[in-house]
Structures are given as C-alpha cells and as structure tokens.
Design a protein around this motif. Structure first.
Motif, PDB file in Angstrom:
ATOM      1  N   ALA A   1      -0.357  -0.806   5.617  1.00  0.00           N
ATOM      2  CA  ALA A   1      -1.186  -0.814   4.275  1.00  0.00           C
ATOM      3  C   ALA A   1      -0.577  -1.124   3.605  1.00  0.00           C
ATOM      4  O   ALA A   1       0.782  -1.902   3.098  1.00  0.00           O
ATOM      5  CB  ALA A   1      -0.175   0.727   4.200  1.00  0.00           C
ATOM      6  N   VAL A   2      -1.293  -1.663   2.276  1.00  0.00           N
ATOM      7  CA  VAL A   2      -1.310  -2.620   0.959  1.00  0.00           C
ATOM      8  C   VAL A   2      -0.290  -1.426   0.101  1.00  0.00           C
ATOM      9  O   VAL A   2      -0.677  -0.543  -0.005  1.00  0.00           O
ATOM     10  CB  VAL A   2      -2.244  -3.624   0.733  1.00  0.00           C
TER      11      VAL A   2
ATOM     12  N   LEU B   1       3.376  -5.505  -9.202  1.00  0.00           N
ATOM     13  CA  LEU B   1       2.915  -5.660 -10.064  1.00  0.00           C
ATOM     14  C   LEU B   1       4.244  -6.177 -11.042  1.00  0.00           C
ATOM     15  O   LEU B   1       5.608  -6.060 -10.888  1.00  0.00           O
ATOM     16  CB  LEU B   1       2.725  -4.173 -10.478  1.00  0.00           C
TER      17      LEU B   1
ATOM     18  N   PRO C   1       0.120  -1.221  -3.476  1.00  0.00           N
ATOM     19  CA  PRO C   1      -0.463  -1.695  -4.490  1.00  0.00           C
ATOM     20  C   PRO C   1       0.564  -1.894  -6.010  1.00  0.00           C
ATOM     21  O   PRO C   1       0.510  -2.632  -6.615  1.00  0.00           O
ATOM     22  CB  PRO C   1      -2.154  -1.116  -5.344  1.00  0.00           C
TER      23      PRO C   1
ATOM     24  N   VAL D   1      -6.146  -7.509   4.291  1.00  0.00           N
ATOM     25  CA  VAL D   1      -6.208  -6.151   2.763  1.00  0.00           C
ATOM     26  C   VAL D   1      -5.287  -7.062   1.340  1.00  0.00           C
ATOM     27  O   VAL D   1      -4.562  -7.760   1.793  1.00  0.00           O
ATOM     28  CB  VAL D   1      -5.686  -5.120   3.010  1.00  0.00           C
TER      29      VAL D   1
ATOM     30  N   LEU E   1      -0.466   6.011  -3.924  1.00  0.00           N
ATOM     31  CA  LEU E   1      -0.749   7.062  -2.417  1.00  0.00           C
ATOM     32  C   LEU E   1      -0.089   6.696  -1.325  1.00  0.00           C
ATOM     33  O   LEU E   1       0.936   7.432  -0.808  1.00  0.00           O
ATOM     34  CB  LEU E   1      -2.089   6.674  -2.142  1.00  0.00           C
ATOM     35  N   GLU E   2       0.632   5.005  -0.728  1.00  0.00           N
ATOM     36  CA  GLU E   2       0.975   4.485  -0.422  1.00  0.00           C
ATOM     37  C   GLU E   2       2.566   5.529   0.210  1.00  0.00           C
ATOM     38  O   GLU E   2       3.051   6.149   0.778  1.00  0.00           O
ATOM     39  CB  GLU E   2       0.946   3.565   0.788  1.00  0.00           C
TER      40      GLU E   2
ATOM     41  N   ALA F   1      -5.289  -3.177  -3.344  1.00  0.00           N
ATOM     42  CA  ALA F   1      -5.842  -2.259  -3.271  1.00  0.00           C
ATOM     43  C   ALA F   1      -5.843  -1.643  -4.451  1.00  0.00           C
ATOM     44  O   ALA F   1      -5.083  -1.246  -4.934  1.00  0.00           O
ATOM     45  CB  ALA F   1      -5.578  -1.664  -1.713  1.00  0.00           C
TER      46      ALA F   1
ATOM     47  N   TYR G   1      -7.958  -0.074   7.656  1.00  0.00           N
ATOM     48  CA  TYR G   1      -7.739  -1.095   7.710  1.00  0.00           C
ATOM     49  C   TYR G   1      -5.802  -0.655   6.468  1.00  0.00           C
ATOM     50  O   TYR G   1      -5.630  -1.449   5.793  1.00  0.00           O
ATOM     51  CB  TYR G   1      -8.683  -1.632   6.311  1.00  0.00           C
ATOM     52  N   GLY G   2      -5.771   0.591   6.862  1.00  0.00           N
ATOM     53  CA  GLY G   2      -4.509   0.978   6.189  1.00  0.00           C
ATOM     54  C   GLY G   2      -4.747   1.113   4.652  1.00  0.00           C
ATOM     55  O   GLY G   2      -4.086   1.836   3.752  1.00  0.00           O
ATOM     56  N   VAL G   3      -5.515   1.398   3.711  1.00  0.00           N
ATOM     57  CA  VAL G   3      -6.378   1.023   2.338  1.00  0.00           C
ATOM     58  C   VAL G   3      -6.644   3.253   2.642  1.00  0.00           C
ATOM     59  O   VAL G   3      -7.457   3.541   3.000  1.00  0.00           O
ATOM     60  CB  VAL G   3      -7.535   0.899   2.302  1.00  0.00           C
ATOM     61  N   MET G   4      -5.327   3.770   1.666  1.00  0.00           N
ATOM     62  CA  MET G   4      -6.495   4.483   0.638  1.00  0.00           C
ATOM     63  C   MET G   4      -7.286   4.935  -0.828  1.00  0.00           C
ATOM     64  O   MET G   4      -7.879   5.801  -1.178  1.00  0.00           O
ATOM     65  CB  MET G   4      -5.125   5.540   0.661  1.00  0.00           C
ATOM     66  N   SER G   5      -6.649   3.742  -1.184  1.00  0.00           N
ATOM     67  CA  SER G   5      -6.950   4.042  -2.876  1.00  0.00           C
ATOM     68  C   SER G   5      -8.181   3.096  -2.289  1.00  0.00           C
ATOM     69  O   SER G   5      -8.040   1.804  -2.646  1.00  0.00           O
ATOM     70  CB  SER G   5      -5.995   3.505  -3.717  1.00  0.00           C
TER      71      SER G   5
END
Lengths: 354, 80
Positions: free
Chosen positions: A209-210, A216, A212, B59, A92-93, B62, B45-49
């Motif tokens: 924002a992390v 990986l 994800p 964080v 999403l980011e 996520a 927190y900058g989290v969307m998922s």
C-alpha cells in the motif's frame, strides 16, 4: 512557493521551514486582525457612513448580513486550511494500521474519531471498506468509521459555530461521535459478516500500500490547504450567501413562531419527524444550514434542529447506493435503522436537557 | 509503458485521466492508458483512496490529484 516536484529533499535547505513559518505567522496575524475588526468596521460603515439606525430592522438586518458573511467566510477559510494541513498527516492506510487487531468497543470510538480526522472522499467509501475488512478490521469498527466521516463534517461544524455558537457546535461533534461509536458497536453485535457481499472477503491484498502522506513536503501541505479552501468556497458560497441573507431577514423581521407549535420542545414527535424528513433529503452541509437557521429562528427545538441536520448529511440515497455494492439489503436496512435511531435519540436528549 | 487509472468513475478519476493524457503528450511518451473501475482490483493494488495512478503495475500515486508538473515528474521518473 510550490516547486512542483513531490520529493524535494535538498532544494532550499534549512531556510525553507523558516520562510514558511514567517509567511504563515503573517497570514495568521492578518486573519486575526480581520476577525477582530469585523464588527467595529461594519458598525462604522452601516451605522455611521450609511446612516442606518442601529435599532431599526433594516439597519440591524444589513449589519447582520455584512458582519456574518465576513465572519463565516473567515472562519471557513481559517479552519478548513488548518484542518486540511492537520489531516495531511493521516491517511486511510495509516488509519487502517491504527485500527487493525483492536477489540471492538474502544476501537469503535477510535474509528469514529479517526473518521473525523482522516481525509476521505465519499467516492472512496467502498475501496476503504474492502481494504479495512481485508486487513482484519472488525466490521462494526469499519462501520463506525464510515458513519462518522460524513456525519461530522468540518463545514457543518464551522457553520454551526458561526451561526449558533461554540456550545452547539461542540454538542454536534460530541453527539456525532457517540452515534457513530454506538451504531457501529450495535451493528457489530448482530453478526454482520453474513450480510456482506462475498467478493469483499475474496479480495486479497497484493502489492504494498502506498501511504499518500509519506512523501509530502511542507509546500505540498500548504498547497493542499489552499486548494481545499478554494474548492470548498467555490462549492458553498451561493448557499452561504442565501443562508445568511435569509438569516438577516429573519433577524430583522422575525414574525410569529410557527414551529414552536409543530416542532417546539413540547412536541413529543419532533425529532422523529425531523429524521423521517431528513433521511431522504440529500444536501451538503452548507446547503442545509440556511434551512436549519430558519427552522431554529422560528422556534424549532434545538435537538430537533440538530437531528434534522444530522440525518440529512449522514444518510443519503447516493451513499446508500454505493454501500449496497458491499452490504446486502438486511445489513443496509439495519445500518439505516440504527443510525437514524441514534440521531433521533440524541435529538430527544438535547431537547430534554437544553 | 502501461498506465492504469484506478477509481470507480468519480469526477476526480476523470480529471486524473485527462491530466495523464496531457502529461504523456507533453513528454512525448509512448504509453497505453486504461481505467480500472472494479473495486476488488483497485483494492488488490493496496489502494484505498482513489483516484490512484499505476505505472507498469506499480502504484505511484493515490488519493489526490497531482499538479501537471508533479505528474510529469512522476511519469519521467517511472519511464527512466
């Protein structure tokens, strides 16, 4: 194969990718062989070993059930595995970064495409919406993303391909993209920001924002693919067997075509009725496909069938309740109206041209 | 340490919360675990998922459910 540690930069060294490559090639070879041998194998078992007559209803019905179950199982396993690994490169980011600062129009199309490609669970719909809007992605573009994501569902595409062929599956994907792009664009034109709950605009992004996908490893991605295949198969297998069983019965015993009269290509209200029935219904793609196959086999026009399926998967009460947290009633109503109209319109279009 | 589970309360969030408690017990950590369910704070927190895991306001994960081993690694790293 899985080491259990997320960042594992040194462990294994250079030979790791080669090992995965060999393993993957072996699995892909087995998959292809199974897919190719599926029909001759069941020909042998059903017609030779069991001695059933190929021309009989029982023989062809039993063959259809066994052959189709294995075919759809193989397709689901292979395609979901590949799709999940492909999606693990997006997040999403990353999608938000790709969409930020673009003008509406082309950005709606990009958002619809990314809605298909981005890994996304419906429980993330609200945080994703807030995150997109807070980062400056236009509302209409954000809505294109949120419409495309459930509408073009990979399980639906695989099942349509397995049951109706490549042409219908491609039409489904294409029309889903057009609907999501168009609906988001139209909703962007009605100044929708006045109907978004105030807290959305008051949310400030702090912290980084992390991403994800960033850390990986290949073993993580392969594990994600395997887990996703297992999770989806666990969820859909009863519907799948019921649907293929029903298909087998119809295959052998198809009686009078009832739907040709009520919802055939000549009925001008077909797609409208299909959408009106489909919107309040809520089901996953695997649950609705048995019904879809019956409707089609009984003579319902293909545009009407696709409109029905789309309205079931794209618009649902649980999703609308979630969206109500961020959209005020007028925009929510416009959202349902525009998407439903788009789905009905494509239904008419397919009935006219196919 | 302070651990927060971010998520609106879906099945995945509960799974992550359970796994976190298990990992803390396995590692003998002293930690306070709480859930954050309101959307503005989650996105803050900058989290969307979701679900996401926050350790001491940072964080660390996520959008996915980690394996038990991955979670232990994450918490060990954060505790160090």
């Amino acid at each position: 194969m899985t080491t259990g540690s997320i960042p594992a930069p040194t462990a294994g060294g250079w030979h790791r990718p080669a090992v995965y490559g060999v393993k993957l090639a072996a699995v892909a070879g087995l998959w292809l062989a199974a897919y190719q041998l599926n029909r001759p194998w069941w020909d042998l078992v059903v017609y030779d070993w069991l001695g059933l007559d190929e021309g009989s209803r029982l023989g062809s019905g039993v063959h259809f059930f066994l052959y189709d179950s294995v075919k759809i199982l193989l397709l689901l396993t292979g395609i979901i595995f590949v799709v999940t690994i492909g999606r693990s490169y997006l997040s999403l980011e990353r999608t938000r970064a790709l969409l930020g600062g673009r003008r509406e129009g082309a950005a709606n199309l990009a958002a619809a495409g990314l809605g298909v490609a981005t890994p996304f669970c419906s429980c993330s719909a609200v945080p994703a919406f807030i995150g997109f809007v807070a980062a400056g992605v236009p509302l209409g573009v954000t809505l294109s993303f949120l419409i495309a994501s459930p509408l073009i569902n990979e399980v639906a595409v695989v099942l349509l391909y397995g049951m109706f062929g490549a042409r219908i599956a491609a039409l489904y994907v294409l029309s889903g993209l057009v609907i999501a792009t168009g609906a988001g664009y139209v909703l962007g034109r009605i100044s929708p920001s006045r109907w978004v709950e105030d807290f959305v605009y008051q949310t400030t992004l702090r912290g980084t924002a992390v991403v994800p996908g960033q850390q990986l490893t290949w073993s993580d991605r392969l594990a994600m693919g395997r887990e996703e295949v297992a999770a989806i198969l666990r969820k859909v297998w009863p519907y799948l067997l019921a649907g293929i069983g029903l298909g087998a019965v119809i295959h052998g015993w198809a009686p009078a075509d009832f739907f040709t009269r009520v919802a055939g290509p000549d009925n001008p209200f077909g797609p409208l009725v299909a959408v009106a029935i489909g919107v309040p219904l809520y089901s996953n793609a695997a649950g609705i496909l048995p019904l879809v196959e019956v409707l089609y086999a009984k003579g319902m026009a293909i545009g009407t069938v696709l409109a029905f399926m789309m309205s079931v998967v794209a618009l649902s009460l649980p999703e609308l309740i979630l969206l109500r947290r961020i959209l005020k009633p007028p925009l929510l109503a416009a959202f349902v109206g525009v998407v439903a109209t788009g789905i009905a319109a494509t239904g008419y279009l397919f009935n006219a041209i196919l | 340490m302070l651990i927060k589970i971010l998520g609106p309360g879906c099945a995945n969030c509960h799974t992550l919360e359970r796994l976190t408690h298990d990992a803390i017990a396995d590692l003998n950590l002293t930690a306070e675990v709480s859930s954050v369910t309101d959307y503005p704070t989650i996105v803050g927190y900058g989290v969307m998922s979701t679900p996401a895991l926050v350790v001491d306001d940072r964080v660390v994960l996520a959008g996915r459910i980690p394996t038990a081993a991955q979670l232990r690694d994450l918490l060990t790293t954060a505790a160090a």
